[in-house]
Design a protein around this motif. Structure first.
Motif, PDB file in Angstrom:
ATOM      1  N   THR A  77      54.858  70.164  24.626  1.00  0.00           N
ATOM      2  CA  THR A  77      56.172  69.248  24.249  1.00  0.00           C
ATOM      3  C   THR A  77      56.233  68.231  24.515  1.00  0.00           C
ATOM      4  O   THR A  77      57.234  67.388  24.757  1.00  0.00           O
ATOM      5  CB  THR A  77      57.232  70.603  24.658  1.00  0.00           C
ATOM      6  OG1 THR A  77      56.554  70.100  26.505  1.00  0.00           O
ATOM      7  CG2 THR A  77      57.176  71.746  24.314  1.00  0.00           C
ATOM      8  N   LEU A  78      54.925  67.189  25.663  1.00  0.00           N
ATOM      9  CA  LEU A  78      54.453  65.963  25.745  1.00  0.00           C
ATOM     10  C   LEU A  78      54.220  65.373  25.723  1.00  0.00           C
ATOM     11  O   LEU A  78      53.191  63.694  25.680  1.00  0.00           O
ATOM     12  CB  LEU A  78      55.284  66.035  27.711  1.00  0.00           C
ATOM     13  CG  LEU A  78      55.920  67.119  28.562  1.00  0.00           C
ATOM     14  CD1 LEU A  78      56.219  67.003  30.004  1.00  0.00           C
ATOM     15  CD2 LEU A  78      57.206  65.754  28.169  1.00  0.00           C
ATOM     16  N   VAL A 169      59.460  59.840  33.346  1.00  0.00           N
ATOM     17  CA  VAL A 169      60.280  60.295  33.619  1.00  0.00           C
ATOM     18  C   VAL A 169      59.025  60.555  34.862  1.00  0.00           C
ATOM     19  O   VAL A 169      58.641  61.620  35.440  1.00  0.00           O
ATOM     20  CB  VAL A 169      60.682  60.765  32.759  1.00  0.00           C
ATOM     21  CG1 VAL A 169      61.340  60.539  31.634  1.00  0.00           C
ATOM     22  CG2 VAL A 169      59.140  62.108  31.951  1.00  0.00           C
ATOM     23  N   THR A 171      60.198  63.498  36.445  1.00  0.00           N
ATOM     24  CA  THR A 171      59.774  64.774  36.068  1.00  0.00           C
ATOM     25  C   THR A 171      60.069  65.839  35.281  1.00  0.00           C
ATOM     26  O   THR A 171      61.278  65.124  34.682  1.00  0.00           O
ATOM     27  CB  THR A 171      60.674  65.910  38.177  1.00  0.00           C
ATOM     28  OG1 THR A 171      61.857  65.427  38.025  1.00  0.00           O
ATOM     29  CG2 THR A 171      59.893  65.956  39.076  1.00  0.00           C
ATOM     30  N   ARG A 172      59.851  66.377  34.415  1.00  0.00           N
ATOM     31  CA  ARG A 172      59.597  67.446  33.813  1.00  0.00           C
ATOM     32  C   ARG A 172      59.484  69.155  33.777  1.00  0.00           C
ATOM     33  O   ARG A 172      57.858  68.701  33.901  1.00  0.00           O
ATOM     34  CB  ARG A 172      58.948  66.870  32.586  1.00  0.00           C
ATOM     35  CG  ARG A 172      59.525  67.009  31.004  1.00  0.00           C
ATOM     36  CD  ARG A 172      61.041  67.637  31.028  1.00  0.00           C
ATOM     37  NE  ARG A 172      61.299  65.425  30.807  1.00  0.00           N
ATOM     38  CZ  ARG A 172      61.392  64.572  29.672  1.00  0.00           C
ATOM     39  NH1 ARG A 172      60.987  65.310  28.707  1.00  0.00           N
ATOM     40  NH2 ARG A 172      61.825  64.013  29.734  1.00  0.00           N
ATOM     41  N   GLU A 173      60.176  70.092  33.927  1.00  0.00           N
ATOM     42  CA  GLU A 173      60.330  71.728  33.747  1.00  0.00           C
ATOM     43  C   GLU A 173      59.519  71.977  32.300  1.00  0.00           C
ATOM     44  O   GLU A 173      60.731  71.557  31.144  1.00  0.00           O
ATOM     45  CB  GLU A 173      61.269  71.323  34.431  1.00  0.00           C
ATOM     46  CG  GLU A 173      59.996  73.666  35.069  1.00  0.00           C
ATOM     47  CD  GLU A 173      61.419  74.261  35.972  1.00  0.00           C
ATOM     48  OE1 GLU A 173      62.197  74.277  35.330  1.00  0.00           O
ATOM     49  OE2 GLU A 173      61.310  73.638  36.867  1.00  0.00           O
ATOM     50  N   VAL A 174      58.877  72.742  32.143  1.00  0.00           N
ATOM     51  CA  VAL A 174      58.783  72.991  30.905  1.00  0.00           C
ATOM     52  C   VAL A 174      58.121  74.585  30.819  1.00  0.00           C
ATOM     53  O   VAL A 174      57.396  75.304  31.250  1.00  0.00           O
ATOM     54  CB  VAL A 174      57.199  72.252  30.269  1.00  0.00           C
ATOM     55  CG1 VAL A 174      57.201  72.853  28.985  1.00  0.00           C
ATOM     56  CG2 VAL A 174      57.360  71.127  29.911  1.00  0.00           C
ATOM     57  N   SER A 187      55.779  71.762  35.975  1.00  0.00           N
ATOM     58  CA  SER A 187      56.249  71.037  36.717  1.00  0.00           C
ATOM     59  C   SER A 187      55.544  70.296  36.535  1.00  0.00           C
ATOM     60  O   SER A 187      54.484  70.619  36.886  1.00  0.00           O
ATOM     61  CB  SER A 187      57.413  71.297  37.625  1.00  0.00           C
ATOM     62  OG  SER A 187      57.895  72.518  37.900  1.00  0.00           O
ATOM     63  N   TYR A 188      55.801  68.653  35.856  1.00  0.00           N
ATOM     64  CA  TYR A 188      55.305  67.359  35.560  1.00  0.00           C
ATOM     65  C   TYR A 188      55.867  66.354  36.876  1.00  0.00           C
ATOM     66  O   TYR A 188      56.873  66.672  36.374  1.00  0.00           O
ATOM     67  CB  TYR A 188      54.800  67.841  34.004  1.00  0.00           C
ATOM     68  CG  TYR A 188      54.488  68.447  33.445  1.00  0.00           C
ATOM     69  CD1 TYR A 188      52.681  68.537  33.263  1.00  0.00           C
ATOM     70  CD2 TYR A 188      54.908  69.316  32.891  1.00  0.00           C
ATOM     71  CE1 TYR A 188      51.988  69.170  31.989  1.00  0.00           C
ATOM     72  CE2 TYR A 188      54.470  69.780  32.678  1.00  0.00           C
ATOM     73  CZ  TYR A 188      53.280  70.138  32.240  1.00  0.00           C
ATOM     74  OH  TYR A 188      51.932  71.383  31.358  1.00  0.00           O
ATOM     75  N   VAL A 191      55.926  61.225  34.098  1.00  0.00           N
ATOM     76  CA  VAL A 191      55.027  61.905  32.873  1.00  0.00           C
ATOM     77  C   VAL A 191      55.018  60.717  31.669  1.00  0.00           C
ATOM     78  O   VAL A 191      56.147  59.685  31.624  1.00  0.00           O
ATOM     79  CB  VAL A 191      56.345  62.822  31.972  1.00  0.00           C
ATOM     80  CG1 VAL A 191      55.227  63.124  30.831  1.00  0.00           C
ATOM     81  CG2 VAL A 191      55.651  63.895  33.617  1.00  0.00           C
ATOM     82  N   ARG A 193      55.474  58.471  28.928  1.00  0.00           N
ATOM     83  CA  ARG A 193      56.628  58.564  28.005  1.00  0.00           C
ATOM     84  C   ARG A 193      55.441  57.681  26.913  1.00  0.00           C
ATOM     85  O   ARG A 193      56.180  58.024  25.272  1.00  0.00           O
ATOM     86  CB  ARG A 193      58.208  58.142  28.260  1.00  0.00           C
ATOM     87  CG  ARG A 193      58.568  59.042  28.755  1.00  0.00           C
ATOM     88  CD  ARG A 193      58.330  60.322  28.568  1.00  0.00           C
ATOM     89  NE  ARG A 193      59.029  61.298  27.626  1.00  0.00           N
ATOM     90  CZ  ARG A 193      58.167  62.290  26.684  1.00  0.00           C
ATOM     91  NH1 ARG A 193      57.933  62.620  27.524  1.00  0.00           N
ATOM     92  NH2 ARG A 193      59.345  62.349  25.429  1.00  0.00           N
ATOM     93  N   ASP A 218      64.889  57.672  28.011  1.00  0.00           N
ATOM     94  CA  ASP A 218      64.517  58.617  29.198  1.00  0.00           C
ATOM     95  C   ASP A 218      64.070  58.428  30.084  1.00  0.00           C
ATOM     96  O   ASP A 218      63.812  58.552  31.438  1.00  0.00           O
ATOM     97  CB  ASP A 218      63.817  59.838  28.834  1.00  0.00           C
ATOM     98  CG  ASP A 218      62.738  59.951  28.636  1.00  0.00           C
ATOM     99  OD1 ASP A 218      62.120  58.480  28.128  1.00  0.00           O
ATOM    100  OD2 ASP A 218      61.878  61.069  28.045  1.00  0.00           O
TER     101      ASP A 218
END
Length: 246
Positions: A77-78, A169, A171-174, A187-188, A191, A193, A218
């Motif tokens: 997704t990233l 970004v 932090t990003r949790e997937v 968790s990343y 990230v 973009r 974002d």
């Protein structure tokens, strides 16, 4: 660990930590890029390690999710093709054809398994011995809705490079629904973009104004990397700056 056999192509990028930091901060001791994938069962330990490394303000940490494992049943997704392209470009510059996940690229010139802290630290030390590594000051400041980048000159003969802008970004949790990491929540940190080449540097001090359009909606921070090479093929990190809390 996953290995990817393919024809090598070229490009470039950079790194930053998750801690708020002003453009007046001291030079980082390393820029670390993690090439990872949500479809790679070996990657979560590296993702966790980079989350820990991001607490060290002397490091610029970047996470670049690749897309070449998407065919295994889960589309990252990233992930972005330009990140895969950049990773292969580094391998081409090193002439070692080593493209895998999780892979840490250190100061643009070395690599190590992304989950092996000791190996990464050893490569940081080695790459600091390369003439020119992080020798140039790069400062980033906000000017209205835009950004200003100030780059110092260099005493190295024939110094040149290109300036790369990377919105991130923090932090990003997937939650991963299929593939090798089915059911895991990963968790990343930091990230990337987007990666944009905004111009050349000829070894002299310069100031560059970067429009807000270079960011993503974002974006919570920005990393600016000065790397040797061309607008298509970059390598050694000559300088790096960051600005958090946009």
């Amino acid at each position: 660990m996953k290995y990817f056999a393919a024809s090598l192509v070229v490009s470039s990028l950079f790194a930053m930590p998750a801690l708020a930091q002003s453009s007046a901060s001291a030079k980082p001791r390393a820029v670390l890029e993690l090439y990872t994938s949500q479809g790679c069962s070996s990657c979560p330990p590296a993702d966790r390690l980079f989350g820990d490394l991001a607490k060290d303000s002397s490091l610029i940490i970047l996470t670049l999710p690749v897309d070449y494992w998407d065919y295994l049943g889960w589309k990252d997704t990233l992930g972005h093709p330009s990140f895969s392209y950049r990773q292969k470009a580094y391998a081409a510059m090193r002439s070692d054809r080593q493209v895998y996940t999780p892979q840490a690229v250190i100061n643009g010139v070395a690599h190590a398994v992304g989950s092996q802290r000791n190996s990464i630290e050893a490569e940081i030390i080695k790459t600091r011995d390369h003439s020119g590594t992080l020798s140039v000051d790069v400062a980033v400041e906000k000017v209205g809705s835009d950004f200003r980048v100030k780059i110092s000159g260099s005493s190295l003969a024939g110094a040149s490079g290109h300036v790369w802008v990377m919105p991130i970004v923090r932090t990003r949790e997937v939650q991963i629904g299929r593939g090798e990491n089915t059911g895991r929540t990963v968790s990343y940190v930091n990230v990337v973009r987007r990666v944009t080449n905004v111009g050349a540097w000829k070894g002299e001090a310069m100031t560059m104004d970067i429009p807000a359009s270079s960011m993503t909606p974002d974006a919570e921070g920005v990393v600016v990397l000065l790397q040797s090479g061309t607008d298509k093929k970059s390598s050694q990190v000559l300088g790096a700056g960051r600005l958090m809390g946009l």
